[in-house]
Design a protein around this motif. Structure first.
Motif, PDB file in Angstrom:
ATOM      1  N   SER A 172       0.835  -1.201   0.000  1.00 17.62           N
ATOM      2  CA  SER A 172       0.000   0.000   0.000  1.00 17.62           C
ATOM      3  C   SER A 172       0.875   1.259   0.000  1.00 17.62           C
ATOM      4  CB  SER A 172      -0.956   0.008   1.185  1.00 17.62           C
ATOM      5  OG  SER A 172      -0.258   0.086   2.401  1.00 17.62           O
ATOM      6  N   THR A 173       1.982   1.242   0.721  1.00 15.57           N
ATOM      7  CA  THR A 173       2.901   2.383   0.712  1.00 15.57           C
ATOM      8  C   THR A 173       3.543   2.555  -0.657  1.00 15.57           C
ATOM      9  OG1 THR A 173       3.354   2.052   3.062  1.00 15.57           O
ATOM     10  CG2 THR A 173       4.916   3.401   1.840  1.00 15.57           C
ATOM     11  N   SER A 174       3.885   1.458  -1.307  1.00 13.24           N
ATOM     12  CA  SER A 174       4.478   1.529  -2.644  1.00 13.24           C
ATOM     13  C   SER A 174       3.502   2.126  -3.646  1.00 13.24           C
ATOM     14  CB  SER A 174       4.910   0.143  -3.114  1.00 13.24           C
ATOM     15  OG  SER A 174       5.896  -0.382  -2.277  1.00 13.24           O
ATOM     16  N   THR A 209      13.952   9.587   4.815  1.00 13.84           N
ATOM     17  CA  THR A 209      14.460   8.430   4.086  1.00 13.84           C
ATOM     18  C   THR A 209      15.932   8.207   4.379  1.00 13.84           C
ATOM     19  OG1 THR A 209      12.857   8.867   2.333  1.00 13.84           O
ATOM     20  CG2 THR A 209      14.677   7.416   1.801  1.00 13.84           C
ATOM     21  N   ILE A 210      16.709   9.280   4.407  1.00  8.18           N
ATOM     22  CA  ILE A 210      18.143   9.154   4.699  1.00  8.18           C
ATOM     23  C   ILE A 210      18.354   8.666   6.128  1.00  8.18           C
ATOM     24  CG2 ILE A 210      20.287  10.459   4.960  1.00  8.18           C
ATOM     25  CD1 ILE A 210      19.311  12.206   2.606  1.00  8.18           C
ATOM     26  N   VAL A 263      16.187  -1.702   4.422  1.00  6.70           N
ATOM     27  CA  VAL A 263      16.890  -0.877   3.445  1.00  6.70           C
ATOM     28  C   VAL A 263      16.351  -1.154   2.049  1.00  6.70           C
ATOM     29  CG1 VAL A 263      19.134  -0.415   2.385  1.00  6.70           C
ATOM     30  CG2 VAL A 263      18.969  -0.723   4.851  1.00  6.70           C
ATOM     31  N   PHE A 264      16.142  -2.425   1.720  1.00  9.53           N
ATOM     32  CA  PHE A 264      15.601  -2.772   0.409  1.00  9.53           C
ATOM     33  C   PHE A 264      14.171  -2.265   0.248  1.00  9.53           C
ATOM     34  CE2 PHE A 264      18.875  -6.261   0.623  1.00  9.53           C
ATOM     35  CZ  PHE A 264      19.709  -5.672  -0.325  1.00  9.53           C
ATOM     36  N   GLN A 265      13.409  -2.239   1.332  1.00  9.64           N
ATOM     37  CA  GLN A 265      12.061  -1.678   1.262  1.00  9.64           C
ATOM     38  C   GLN A 265      12.118  -0.192   0.949  1.00  9.64           C
ATOM     39  OE1 GLN A 265       9.923  -2.603   4.847  1.00  9.64           O
ATOM     40  NE2 GLN A 265       9.538  -4.716   4.239  1.00  9.64           N
ATOM     41  N   GLN A 266      13.019   0.534   1.588  1.00 13.49           N
ATOM     42  CA  GLN A 266      13.157   1.971   1.319  1.00 13.49           C
ATOM     43  C   GLN A 266      13.586   2.222  -0.125  1.00 13.49           C
ATOM     44  OE1 GLN A 266      12.415   4.660   3.226  1.00 13.49           O
ATOM     45  NE2 GLN A 266      11.574   3.230   4.710  1.00 13.49           N
ATOM     46  N   ILE A 267      14.487   1.393  -0.635  1.00 12.33           N
ATOM     47  CA  ILE A 267      14.916   1.530  -2.028  1.00 12.33           C
ATOM     48  C   ILE A 267      13.734   1.285  -2.962  1.00 12.33           C
ATOM     49  CG2 ILE A 267      16.350   0.477  -3.831  1.00 12.33           C
ATOM     50  CD1 ILE A 267      18.506   0.093  -1.658  1.00 12.33           C
ATOM     51  N   PHE A 268      12.895   0.301  -2.644  1.00 12.59           N
ATOM     52  CA  PHE A 268      11.727   0.028  -3.470  1.00 12.59           C
ATOM     53  C   PHE A 268      10.733   1.183  -3.423  1.00 12.59           C
ATOM     54  CE2 PHE A 268       7.735  -1.961  -4.692  1.00 12.59           C
ATOM     55  CZ  PHE A 268       8.130  -2.621  -5.840  1.00 12.59           C
ATOM     56  N   PHE A 269      10.581   1.821  -2.254  1.00 11.45           N
ATOM     57  CA  PHE A 269       9.702   2.979  -2.144  1.00 11.45           C
ATOM     58  C   PHE A 269      10.200   4.118  -3.032  1.00 11.45           C
ATOM     59  CE2 PHE A 269       8.508   1.675   2.450  1.00 11.45           C
ATOM     60  CZ  PHE A 269       7.600   0.747   1.960  1.00 11.45           C
ATOM     61  N   ILE A 270      11.514   4.338  -3.030  1.00 16.14           N
ATOM     62  CA  ILE A 270      12.088   5.384  -3.873  1.00 16.14           C
ATOM     63  C   ILE A 270      11.876   5.053  -5.351  1.00 16.14           C
ATOM     64  CG2 ILE A 270      14.272   6.461  -4.584  1.00 16.14           C
ATOM     65  CD1 ILE A 270      15.186   6.099  -1.642  1.00 16.14           C
TER      66      ILE A 270
END
Length: 110
Positions: free
Chosen positions: A8-10, A65-66, A81-88
């Motif tokens: 849902s966030t993505s 994010t940082i 970390v991979f989740q944050q990269i996917f969000f970006i």
């Protein structure tokens, strides 16, 4: 974060970035029309310029994010970390598709 929250966030990041580019360039084109400037030219320029701001708006600010990267890397939680990269990436794809749609609508080409 559960799988449902992740997806849902993505999707929200994608749609927010898409909406910022489409809405901003459309409203900028309307403003250009009222000020006797070429609206299609202004829309094309705004779509390019709004791309980075769409990413920032979708992610809720770059400092969060940082900071999340720092906390999760130092904490050894690479999954986060991979989740944050996917969000970006989902926000970037939304902004890019928005820019592509604006160009397609005003130029008739992809």
């Amino acid at each position: 974060m559960s799988a449902g929250d992740f997806w849902s966030t993505s999707v929200l990041n994608f749609c927010i970035a898409l909406g910022v580019v489409l809405g901003g360039s459309t409203m900028g084109g309307v403003g250009a029309f009222f000020t006797n400037q070429p609206p299609l030219y202004v829309m094309d320029n705004l779509a390019d310029q709004l791309k980075i701001w769409a990413l920032v708006a979708a992610l809720g600010g770059t400092f969060d994010t940082i900071k999340s990267f720092e906390l999760h890397i130092l904490g050894g939680e690479l999954n986060q970390v991979f989740q944050q990269i996917f969000f970006i990436l989902s926000a970037f794809i939304g902004a890019h598709i928005g820019t592509t749609l604006v160009r397609w609508l005003i130029n008739g080409e992809w």
